[in-house]
Structures are given as C-alpha cells and as structure tokens.
Design a protein around this motif. Sequence first.
Motif, mmCIF file in Angstrom:
data_model
loop_
_atom_site.group_PDB
_atom_site.id
_atom_site.type_symbol
_atom_site.label_atom_id
_atom_site.label_comp_id
_atom_site.label_asym_id
_atom_site.label_seq_id
_atom_site.Cartn_x
_atom_site.Cartn_y
_atom_site.Cartn_z
ATOM 1 N N ARG A 71 -2.503 3.398 5.339
ATOM 2 C CA ARG A 71 -2.183 2.082 5.930
ATOM 3 C C ARG A 71 -2.184 2.153 7.443
ATOM 4 N NH1 ARG A 71 2.230 -1.121 7.421
ATOM 5 N NH2 ARG A 71 3.608 0.691 7.392
ATOM 6 N N GLN A 72 -1.605 3.215 8.015
ATOM 7 C CA GLN A 72 -1.595 3.360 9.468
ATOM 8 C C GLN A 72 -3.011 3.498 10.027
ATOM 9 O OE1 GLN A 72 0.863 3.025 11.501
ATOM 10 N NE2 GLN A 72 2.495 2.809 9.946
ATOM 11 N N ALA A 73 -3.870 4.171 9.300
ATOM 12 C CA ALA A 73 -5.255 4.313 9.744
ATOM 13 C C ALA A 73 -5.974 2.974 9.776
ATOM 14 C CB ALA A 73 -5.992 5.303 8.851
ATOM 15 N N TYR A 74 -5.763 2.146 8.736
ATOM 16 C CA TYR A 74 -6.380 0.818 8.722
ATOM 17 C C TYR A 74 -5.839 -0.059 9.836
ATOM 18 C CZ TYR A 74 -9.066 1.223 4.395
ATOM 19 O OH TYR A 74 -10.010 1.553 3.464
ATOM 20 N N LEU A 75 -4.471 -0.035 10.043
ATOM 21 C CA LEU A 75 -3.890 -0.850 11.113
ATOM 22 C C LEU A 75 -4.397 -0.411 12.484
ATOM 23 C CD1 LEU A 75 -0.187 -1.194 9.839
ATOM 24 C CD2 LEU A 75 -2.019 -2.879 9.732
ATOM 25 N N SER A 76 -4.562 0.892 12.686
ATOM 26 C CA SER A 76 -5.068 1.395 13.964
ATOM 27 C C SER A 76 -6.512 0.979 14.186
ATOM 28 C CB SER A 76 -4.923 2.916 14.028
ATOM 29 O OG SER A 76 -5.472 3.429 15.231
ATOM 30 N N ALA A 77 -7.307 0.993 13.096
ATOM 31 C CA ALA A 77 -8.691 0.570 13.222
ATOM 32 C C ALA A 77 -8.808 -0.909 13.532
ATOM 33 C CB ALA A 77 -9.458 0.913 11.947
ATOM 34 N N LEU A 78 -7.841 -1.709 13.028
ATOM 35 C CA LEU A 78 -7.836 -3.146 13.306
ATOM 36 C C LEU A 78 -7.207 -3.486 14.645
ATOM 37 C CD1 LEU A 78 -6.812 -4.495 9.768
ATOM 38 C CD2 LEU A 78 -9.076 -4.568 10.835
ATOM 39 N N GLY A 79 -6.653 -2.504 15.332
ATOM 40 C CA GLY A 79 -6.026 -2.753 16.624
ATOM 41 C C GLY A 79 -4.630 -3.340 16.524
ATOM 42 N N ILE A 80 -3.966 -3.167 15.411
ATOM 43 C CA ILE A 80 -2.607 -3.699 15.199
ATOM 44 C C ILE A 80 -1.625 -2.568 15.438
ATOM 45 C CG2 ILE A 80 -1.042 -4.767 13.550
ATOM 46 C CD1 ILE A 80 -3.503 -5.935 12.157
ATOM 47 N N GLU A 81 -0.748 -2.760 16.419
ATOM 48 C CA GLU A 81 0.220 -1.712 16.740
ATOM 49 C C GLU A 81 1.448 -1.780 15.826
ATOM 50 O OE1 GLU A 81 1.137 -2.033 20.828
ATOM 51 O OE2 GLU A 81 -0.894 -1.548 21.522
ATOM 52 N N ASN A 82 2.009 -2.969 15.687
ATOM 53 C CA ASN A 82 3.234 -3.129 14.868
ATOM 54 C C ASN A 82 2.949 -4.067 13.708
ATOM 55 O OD1 ASN A 82 4.713 -1.526 16.655
ATOM 56 N ND2 ASN A 82 5.069 -3.271 18.013
ATOM 57 N N TYR A 83 3.456 -3.723 12.522
ATOM 58 C CA TYR A 83 3.266 -4.549 11.328
ATOM 59 C C TYR A 83 4.561 -4.555 10.533
ATOM 60 C CZ TYR A 83 1.772 -5.946 6.661
ATOM 61 O OH TYR A 83 1.677 -6.570 5.463
ATOM 62 N N MET A 84 4.972 -5.770 10.183
ATOM 63 C CA MET A 84 6.191 -5.931 9.374
ATOM 64 C C MET A 84 5.869 -6.886 8.237
ATOM 65 S SD MET A 84 9.298 -5.190 8.715
ATOM 66 C CE MET A 84 9.753 -4.358 10.225
ATOM 67 N N PRO A 85 6.012 -6.474 6.955
ATOM 68 C CA PRO A 85 5.711 -7.381 5.836
ATOM 69 C C PRO A 85 6.710 -8.529 5.778
ATOM 70 C CG PRO A 85 6.681 -5.349 5.028
ATOM 71 C CD PRO A 85 6.438 -5.141 6.480
ATOM 72 N N ARG A 86 6.249 -9.683 5.430
ATOM 73 C CA ARG A 86 7.107 -10.871 5.347
ATOM 74 C C ARG A 86 7.880 -10.940 4.027
ATOM 75 N NH1 ARG A 86 3.755 -16.094 6.955
ATOM 76 N NH2 ARG A 86 5.861 -16.932 6.707
ATOM 77 N N MET A 87 7.328 -10.358 2.997
ATOM 78 C CA MET A 87 8.021 -10.416 1.700
ATOM 79 C C MET A 87 7.680 -9.160 0.895
ATOM 80 S SD MET A 87 5.678 -13.253 -0.294
ATOM 81 C CE MET A 87 6.641 -13.011 -1.769
ATOM 82 N N ILE A 88 8.523 -8.838 -0.027
ATOM 83 C CA ILE A 88 8.331 -7.683 -0.917
ATOM 84 C C ILE A 88 7.868 -8.195 -2.267
ATOM 85 C CG2 ILE A 88 9.428 -5.694 -2.009
ATOM 86 C CD1 ILE A 88 11.428 -5.662 0.267
ATOM 87 N N LEU A 89 6.756 -7.678 -2.705
ATOM 88 C CA LEU A 89 6.225 -8.092 -3.998
ATOM 89 C C LEU A 89 7.113 -7.568 -5.121
ATOM 90 C CD1 LEU A 89 2.421 -7.420 -3.380
ATOM 91 C CD2 LEU A 89 3.646 -9.601 -3.262
ATOM 92 N N PRO A 90 7.181 -8.340 -6.206
ATOM 93 C CA PRO A 90 7.992 -7.856 -7.336
ATOM 94 C C PRO A 90 7.390 -6.606 -7.967
ATOM 95 C CG PRO A 90 6.798 -9.852 -7.925
ATOM 96 C CD PRO A 90 6.631 -9.680 -6.458
ATOM 97 N N PHE A 91 8.266 -5.756 -8.401
ATOM 98 C CA PHE A 91 7.914 -4.479 -9.024
ATOM 99 C C PHE A 91 7.204 -3.522 -8.060
ATOM 100 C CE2 PHE A 91 7.695 -7.748 -12.360
ATOM 101 C CZ PHE A 91 8.756 -7.354 -13.171
ATOM 102 N N MET A 119 0.867 -1.188 0.000
ATOM 103 C CA MET A 119 0.000 0.000 0.000
ATOM 104 C C MET A 119 0.896 1.227 0.000
ATOM 105 S SD MET A 119 -3.037 0.948 2.670
ATOM 106 C CE MET A 119 -3.898 -0.546 2.230
ATOM 107 N N ALA A 120 0.742 2.030 -1.030
ATOM 108 C CA ALA A 120 1.659 3.151 -1.190
ATOM 109 C C ALA A 120 1.358 4.265 -0.214
ATOM 110 C CB ALA A 120 1.595 3.667 -2.625
ATOM 111 N N ASN A 121 0.085 4.479 0.129
ATOM 112 C CA ASN A 121 -0.298 5.566 1.019
ATOM 113 C C ASN A 121 -0.072 5.117 2.456
ATOM 114 O OD1 ASN A 121 -1.436 7.688 2.401
ATOM 115 N ND2 ASN A 121 -3.132 7.923 0.941
ATOM 116 N N GLU A 122 1.018 5.591 3.055
ATOM 117 C CA GLU A 122 1.387 5.162 4.394
ATOM 118 C C GLU A 122 0.380 5.641 5.434
ATOM 119 O OE1 GLU A 122 3.578 3.228 7.345
ATOM 120 O OE2 GLU A 122 3.611 3.066 5.158
ATOM 121 N N LEU A 123 -0.106 6.842 5.293
ATOM 122 C CA LEU A 123 -1.091 7.356 6.256
ATOM 123 C C LEU A 123 -2.368 6.516 6.233
ATOM 124 C CD1 LEU A 123 -0.704 11.218 5.761
ATOM 125 C CD2 LEU A 123 0.278 9.782 7.562
#
Length: 261
Positions: free
Chosen positions: A7-27, A1-5
């Motif tokens: 993404r943070q809003a969605y994570l906050s709404a879901l109650g997730i404090e810390n998020y780290m992606p497991r893999m980077i998609l190509p391109f 998700m390119a829009n970081e703000l």
Amino acid sequence: MANELQRQAYLSALGIENYMPRMILPFAPPSVVCELPISVAAQEPSLLQDKFAPTSLSPITLTPLAAPVGNSVASEILADVAPVKKLTVPINAASILDQFETKKAPVIEPFALSLWRPAPGFLIVDSRNSSLALPTELLLNNLLRTFLPTIKPDLREEVMRWPMIENRFVSRTADDARNELQTWLAVENELRPINRLWLMGDNAARYLLDAEIKPADVYWQEHVLNSTGTGVNSLRAIILPSLVELLQQPRLKAHFWASVK
C-alpha cells in the motif's frame, strides 16, 4: 489492503504522502502499524516496484469510445493544415563560411593622371605613365600649337594621383575610383566651366565614363558626360589615345587630327 508495504508503494507512486481511510469495511482485519526499514527509502522506485509488485493483477479492458460525428472530416482538415516537414540540409563549417563570405570586388592598383588647361574652358586629362621616359610634353606642345594657332597654350602640368587620400582602410575598387574621379570632374566643372574636354588613354576614359563603356571601343568618338549627376550640366568629351600611345604609334596621329578638328 492487508499488505502495508504494498500500500505504501502504491501511495508513493501516486504522490500521496498521507492517507487516512474514512470508514472501516465490515469483516476487515484490524490495521497493524508497519515499521518500514530505513533502507527502503533510499532504494530506487523501480526496485521498490519490482520488490513489492502484486503477484497477480486482473487485466483491465478499455472500451473505446464511439467516434464523434464528423471525426473523419476533421482529420482530413487537420491533415491539410499540418505543417510540412522541412528537408534537413547538412550543416558543416564550409556551408557556414560560404554564407558569411562576401565576394569582394578586385582591388585596382594606384594610378596617376596628367592635367593640362591650355586655354580657358579647355581641359586635357591624360593617362600618366612615368615609367617610360618619353617626350610627351613636347608632343602635346606641337599638337596644341597646330590645334590652337592663335593662342599660346598654357602647358603647366598638374598630376592627380588616385587614390586622392591615402588610407589603407578604404576600399580601392574600380567603382570607388570611378565615383571619386567623376565627383572631382563635376566639382571642377562647377568651379571652372569646361566647354572642351579630351580624355586620353585608358585610365582617363575608363573612370570618367560609365562602367559599361570600354575605352578601346570608343576611341576617336565624342561622348556626353553627365558631370553633376542631375542632368543640368553636360560635358562633351572626345576619347583619344594617350600621348604615350601617340608616340609609340605615329600612324594614330592621322585619326587624331580627324577627330579633334
């Protein structure tokens, strides 16, 4: 998700404090650290959602699951056992007071009885009326001299007042007077057995007889009294008008002699 703000809003709404992606998609574009403004944390969640809401979201269509077999039967059973809603009754101060208020029996005024024991086993209970200065003792003396010609009657009067114990915290109903006087008569019969009893006047008959008997209806009659409450000893009492009534209505003396002889 390119829009970081966003993404943070969605994570906050879901109650997730810390998020780290497991893999980077190509391109995928490289992640950029986003510095959040301090005022964003203090804003209401609804404002954040309105500010960082996505511009377009594809609607999600939910496909209903197939109804399980027998669902209609279960619905009918649940409908039968469903609790019935109680009818709401308006509650006010008057209804609450009516529930706690107990109807008390009317209080009767104190009274007094005159007792005579003219002979062994003979008891006379008369309704006393001290407000009238009438020669009741002289009348009783004449009646007893005629009724007991061979015995010199003992005319010592005893005054029994009710209530016997002056206590303003004790109820003074007709049932209280009846229980107390009938208990007294039972004890009196045990101490000095009574074989002849005259109950004269309203108060004497009303509280020494059963509650359903009216004294005026049983004048000149003889009643059996259960003085002990167990049926072992019984008293026979003649219900007569009081001495005051005999003085005020001399014609009653004829009925008196017919009843006591």
